[in-house]
Motif scaffolding. Sequence first.
Motif, PDB file in Angstrom:
ATOM      1  N   GLN A 177       0.849  -1.203   0.000  1.00  0.00           N
ATOM      2  CA  GLN A 177       0.000   0.000   0.000  1.00  0.00           C
ATOM      3  C   GLN A 177       0.877   1.242   0.000  1.00  0.00           C
ATOM      4  O   GLN A 177       2.023   1.205   0.487  1.00  0.00           O
ATOM      5  CB  GLN A 177      -0.875   0.020   1.254  1.00  0.00           C
ATOM      6  CG  GLN A 177      -2.025  -0.971   1.194  1.00  0.00           C
ATOM      7  CD  GLN A 177      -2.759  -1.018   2.510  1.00  0.00           C
ATOM      8  OE1 GLN A 177      -2.167  -1.230   3.551  1.00  0.00           O
ATOM      9  NE2 GLN A 177      -4.057  -0.807   2.451  1.00  0.00           N
ATOM     10  N   LEU A 178       0.340   2.306  -0.558  1.00  0.00           N
ATOM     11  CA  LEU A 178       1.052   3.585  -0.544  1.00  0.00           C
ATOM     12  C   LEU A 178       0.267   4.539   0.341  1.00  0.00           C
ATOM     13  O   LEU A 178      -0.930   4.726   0.152  1.00  0.00           O
ATOM     14  CB  LEU A 178       1.099   4.191  -1.945  1.00  0.00           C
ATOM     15  CG  LEU A 178       2.164   3.698  -2.904  1.00  0.00           C
ATOM     16  CD1 LEU A 178       1.974   4.372  -4.247  1.00  0.00           C
ATOM     17  CD2 LEU A 178       3.560   3.968  -2.378  1.00  0.00           C
ATOM     18  N   LEU A 179       0.968   5.134   1.283  1.00  0.00           N
ATOM     19  CA  LEU A 179       0.330   6.185   2.083  1.00  0.00           C
ATOM     20  C   LEU A 179       0.809   7.521   1.532  1.00  0.00           C
ATOM     21  O   LEU A 179       2.011   7.751   1.370  1.00  0.00           O
ATOM     22  CB  LEU A 179       0.737   6.050   3.545  1.00  0.00           C
ATOM     23  CG  LEU A 179       0.116   7.141   4.434  1.00  0.00           C
ATOM     24  CD1 LEU A 179      -0.642   6.490   5.576  1.00  0.00           C
ATOM     25  CD2 LEU A 179       1.166   8.066   4.992  1.00  0.00           C
ATOM     26  N   LEU A 180      -0.149   8.363   1.156  1.00  0.00           N
ATOM     27  CA  LEU A 180       0.181   9.682   0.602  1.00  0.00           C
ATOM     28  C   LEU A 180      -0.325  10.752   1.542  1.00  0.00           C
ATOM     29  O   LEU A 180      -1.470  10.700   1.969  1.00  0.00           O
ATOM     30  CB  LEU A 180      -0.538   9.880  -0.738  1.00  0.00           C
ATOM     31  CG  LEU A 180      -0.098   8.985  -1.880  1.00  0.00           C
ATOM     32  CD1 LEU A 180      -0.987   9.222  -3.074  1.00  0.00           C
ATOM     33  CD2 LEU A 180       1.339   9.272  -2.233  1.00  0.00           C
ATOM     34  N   ALA A 181       0.524  11.704   1.862  1.00  0.00           N
ATOM     35  CA  ALA A 181       0.084  12.803   2.729  1.00  0.00           C
ATOM     36  C   ALA A 181       0.476  14.115   2.070  1.00  0.00           C
ATOM     37  O   ALA A 181       1.622  14.298   1.664  1.00  0.00           O
ATOM     38  CB  ALA A 181       0.739  12.679   4.097  1.00  0.00           C
ATOM     39  N   ARG A 182      -0.496  14.996   1.969  1.00  0.00           N
ATOM     40  CA  ARG A 182      -0.250  16.286   1.305  1.00  0.00           C
ATOM     41  C   ARG A 182      -0.450  17.413   2.305  1.00  0.00           C
ATOM     42  O   ARG A 182      -1.449  17.436   3.026  1.00  0.00           O
ATOM     43  CB  ARG A 182      -1.230  16.383   0.133  1.00  0.00           C
ATOM     44  CG  ARG A 182      -1.562  17.756  -0.307  1.00  0.00           C
ATOM     45  CD  ARG A 182      -2.172  17.715  -1.667  1.00  0.00           C
ATOM     46  NE  ARG A 182      -1.175  18.103  -2.628  1.00  0.00           N
ATOM     47  CZ  ARG A 182      -1.351  19.110  -3.477  1.00  0.00           C
ATOM     48  NH1 ARG A 182      -2.471  19.766  -3.495  1.00  0.00           N
ATOM     49  NH2 ARG A 182      -0.397  19.437  -4.315  1.00  0.00           N
TER      50      ARG A 182
END
Length: 422
Positions: A177-182
């Motif tokens: 899984q990829l965790l993306l935080a902006r």
Amino acid sequence: MSPSARTSWKLPAALAAALLASMLLGWLVGGQVTAWVAVVAIAEVVLLLTRIGHQTRTMMTAPASTSPLQHDRFMTRSRRLASNLRDLRNAASQLPDAVVLIDQQQHIRWFNHAAENLLGLRRPQDRGVLLLERMAGSELSEWLRDGAHEPLNDAVAPGRADSQLNVSLLPFGDHEQLLLARDISHLNRLEQVRRDFVANVSHELRTPLTVIHGYLELIDPEDVPELASVLGEMRSQSKRMGQIVEDLLTLSRLETQHDVADERVPMAALLATVRKEAEALSQGRHQITLESNTDADLLGSPKDLHSALSNLVSNAVRYTPAGGSITIRWQRTPEGAVYSVSDTGFGIPANHLARLTERFYRISSSRSRDSGGTGLGLSIVKHVLNLHQAQLQIESTPGAGSTFSCHFGPARLLAPGGSDEG
Ligand code: ADP
């Protein structure tokens, strides 16, 4: 050039170009799209890193039986691949959004510089650590524990308390899984500036408009018969401006509110009031019916709920030609209770439905203005319902009519006697 050598530079070049294009597009377009664009870019990079790593290892261990010329070629290709690998790793590391690759058990496998900054991850000690444990004590850990099904908005950044993040968890590859935080702090600040500006302008306009309106009311058209029609127009326009300012102030207040007063809202009285308001506005041009199968009351803000529910009735009257009918319903359902207003009016083409609750969004500006609309009514309805954890549903058939329904959950219902309905 051999086909495999061609692949060795074409693949990284194509993916590097895709990465660059994705990043550019993401930065240009902004918003949610960026998150998805970044995912694609990162997915490309990670996929590439894996492939290149594999190819490089294969080449480095090329059979000793190869000729010196072949061996030189192997070495050149592996150097080129290693350099591409470095470039892509750097590119991925420099992405402004935090990216964390986690395995099936949610152990951290890889993360970029932004993840150190925003999520507080440390290199190398956090590699292999459980993400959930590493995020302990932050909003993210609760969200991860709950399955992270929906993106998390406005979370405080674990690595920087003065920043807010939008975080999503996306499936990647077979089991990862990829965790993306902006970081959305600057967007939030801009939004705050916009809100303050609208609220201040509306506030500043309120007094002069009240004065103008007051003086216009003082002038008797009979004293100036030649200006009677001009006076009438000035009065109606100043009234309209006053209504727009009041609606903008209401919206500003609702936007900054996070919850509402938990007061009993007696529904029988409220339904009778909105019906009377509809009749006054309709002036006998429509048949207005009230149907109810429950005596449940609502829990919330009486003033705001009155404003939202009567807005829907007023719209039904204004967008239904004379002779049409309007039905107001208050009904208990297995999921809670629904307040709805159905009309046999103009209806709304499907392509407009999703945007109707935006400020000043109208299907026909002239029809809205002629009927006294400000273009802010449904926006107010949506905000009031959000504050009551209720949802607005719109169904419409052009030429046949519309139904606007407000769905309230059991937690917002009260039995008329005073106890919980839910
Ligand atoms: P307005 O003040 O223009 O009525 P609203 O936010 O209340 O603003 O509504 C937005 C737009 O949605 C209206 O301009 C109108 O085009 C459309 N609309 C709202 N209610 C109805 C309805 N019952 N029937 C048809 N169109 C509607």
